[in-house]
Every structure is written in C-alpha cells, then in structure tokens.
Design a protein around this motif. Structure first.
Motif, PDB file in Angstrom:
ATOM      1  N   SER A  17       9.930  46.168   1.117  1.00  0.00           N
ATOM      2  CA  SER A  17       8.855  47.003   1.367  1.00  0.00           C
ATOM      3  C   SER A  17       9.863  47.973   2.351  1.00  0.00           C
ATOM      4  O   SER A  17      10.534  47.606   3.363  1.00  0.00           O
ATOM      5  N   THR A  72      11.527  41.903  -3.813  1.00  0.00           N
ATOM      6  CA  THR A  72      11.106  43.203  -3.709  1.00  0.00           C
ATOM      7  C   THR A  72      11.323  43.725  -1.972  1.00  0.00           C
ATOM      8  O   THR A  72      11.441  42.566  -1.429  1.00  0.00           O
ATOM      9  N   SER A  98      -2.595  49.953 -10.770  1.00  0.00           N
ATOM     10  CA  SER A  98      -1.629  49.074 -11.131  1.00  0.00           C
ATOM     11  C   SER A  98      -1.411  48.522 -12.518  1.00  0.00           C
ATOM     12  O   SER A  98      -2.460  48.171 -13.043  1.00  0.00           O
ATOM     13  N   LYS A 132       5.158  51.076  -5.999  1.00  0.00           N
ATOM     14  CA  LYS A 132       4.854  49.645  -5.375  1.00  0.00           C
ATOM     15  C   LYS A 132       4.724  48.653  -6.335  1.00  0.00           C
ATOM     16  O   LYS A 132       4.065  48.462  -7.068  1.00  0.00           O
ATOM     17  N   VAL A 150       7.205  49.736  -2.215  1.00  0.00           N
ATOM     18  CA  VAL A 150       7.811  48.699  -2.299  1.00  0.00           C
ATOM     19  C   VAL A 150       8.677  48.553  -3.709  1.00  0.00           C
ATOM     20  O   VAL A 150       8.228  49.061  -4.661  1.00  0.00           O
ATOM     21  N   SER A 204       5.284  44.660  -7.482  1.00  0.00           N
ATOM     22  CA  SER A 204       4.940  43.091  -7.044  1.00  0.00           C
ATOM     23  C   SER A 204       5.062  42.162  -8.053  1.00  0.00           C
ATOM     24  O   SER A 204       5.371  42.707  -9.353  1.00  0.00           O
ATOM     25  N   SER A 205       5.079  40.743  -7.859  1.00  0.00           N
ATOM     26  CA  SER A 205       4.997  39.916  -8.855  1.00  0.00           C
ATOM     27  C   SER A 205       6.471  39.770  -9.816  1.00  0.00           C
ATOM     28  O   SER A 205       6.119  39.723 -11.117  1.00  0.00           O
ATOM     29  N   ALA A 225       8.703  39.202  -2.324  1.00  0.00           N
ATOM     30  CA  ALA A 225       9.061  38.119  -3.523  1.00  0.00           C
ATOM     31  C   ALA A 225      10.534  38.181  -4.014  1.00  0.00           C
ATOM     32  O   ALA A 225      11.312  39.025  -3.842  1.00  0.00           O
TER      33      ALA A 225
END
Length: 135
Positions: free
Chosen positions: A61, A59, A121, A96, A75, A98-99, A46
């Motif tokens: 990985s 982000t 999450s 981890k 991540v 995201s977004s 992202a």
C-alpha cells in the motif's frame, strides 16, 4: 488447472516479517519518526509463497503524494526472491491490486486489480518474469 495458495499459511509469520523488515529499513536508520514520514509509510498486506517456495508475491500500500488526486492509497504488486532478498515491482503506480495467487507452475500470478480511480475491479494475471498484465 486453478491457481493455488496452498503454501499461503506455511511460514507466513516469518515471511511477513522478512518483507516488513525490508520495507522499513530506511525508517529504522533514524531515531525518531518525523511527521512527514507518516505520509511515506508503505505497508504490506497480502503475502503468498510461490509453489517452489523460492519467491513471495506481496502487495504494498503506497500513500498518495500531494501531487496526486485525492483518494485511497495505491496498492502495488511486488515479488521478492527469498534467497537473494531482491524485490521488484510487477505493477506500480495508479493501481489497486489484491488477492495475489500463484499458478501451479509458479510462472504467473493472478490477482484482482482496479486500474485508475473509476475502473471496475477485474481478474488479471501477469508473468512473473515481467510483461504486461492481461485479463
């Protein structure tokens, strides 16, 4: 006031290229990709431009090492200054993320994070200048 990613699609291709080039510069110095290199390749997922257009949140990985417990890649959340090219991790290690999404004033990044293998999450935020993430 919500978080905005209105700049998410503008200049995305060029910005992703900028981030990817900085991530693989070490591998480009070699002529060939050795088998042990495969386990160290980091990938960018992202990428979101800050409201003022001067920074990118992205982000990364990160593959686990032999010393880590088996599982999916970590991540991390990083920010890069578009003018200097300086990149720094806001969150690294056993996370981890995201977004990512910038606050309208660009001072905070909101994101979804799982911290630890058994964690659920949750929505978190972190000041761009540094500091602890908060729910």
């Amino acid at each position: 006031m919500g978080f905005s990613s209105k700049y998410h699609l503008n200049h995305k291709s060029g910005l992703i290229l900028l981030v990817c080039m900085s991530m693989i510069s070490g591998l480009m110095a070699r002529e060939l990709l050795a088998p042990e290199d495969v386990m160290t390749i980091r990938t960018t997922a992202a990428v979101v431009i800050s409201p003022d257009g001067n920074s990118l949140a992205y982000t990364v990985s990160v593959p686990r090492t032999i010393a880590d417990e088996p599982g999916v890649n970590f991540v991390e959340l990083h920010v890069v200054d578009r003018t200097t090219g300086e990149s720094r991790a806001l969150l690294a290690g056993d996370v981890k993320v995201s977004s990512p999404s910038w606050s309208p004033d660009g001072s905070v990044i909101a994101f979804i994070m799982q911290h630890g293998d058994d964690a659920v999450s949750q929505v978190w935020s972190i000041p761009v200048g540094g500091g602890a993430p908060r729910q």
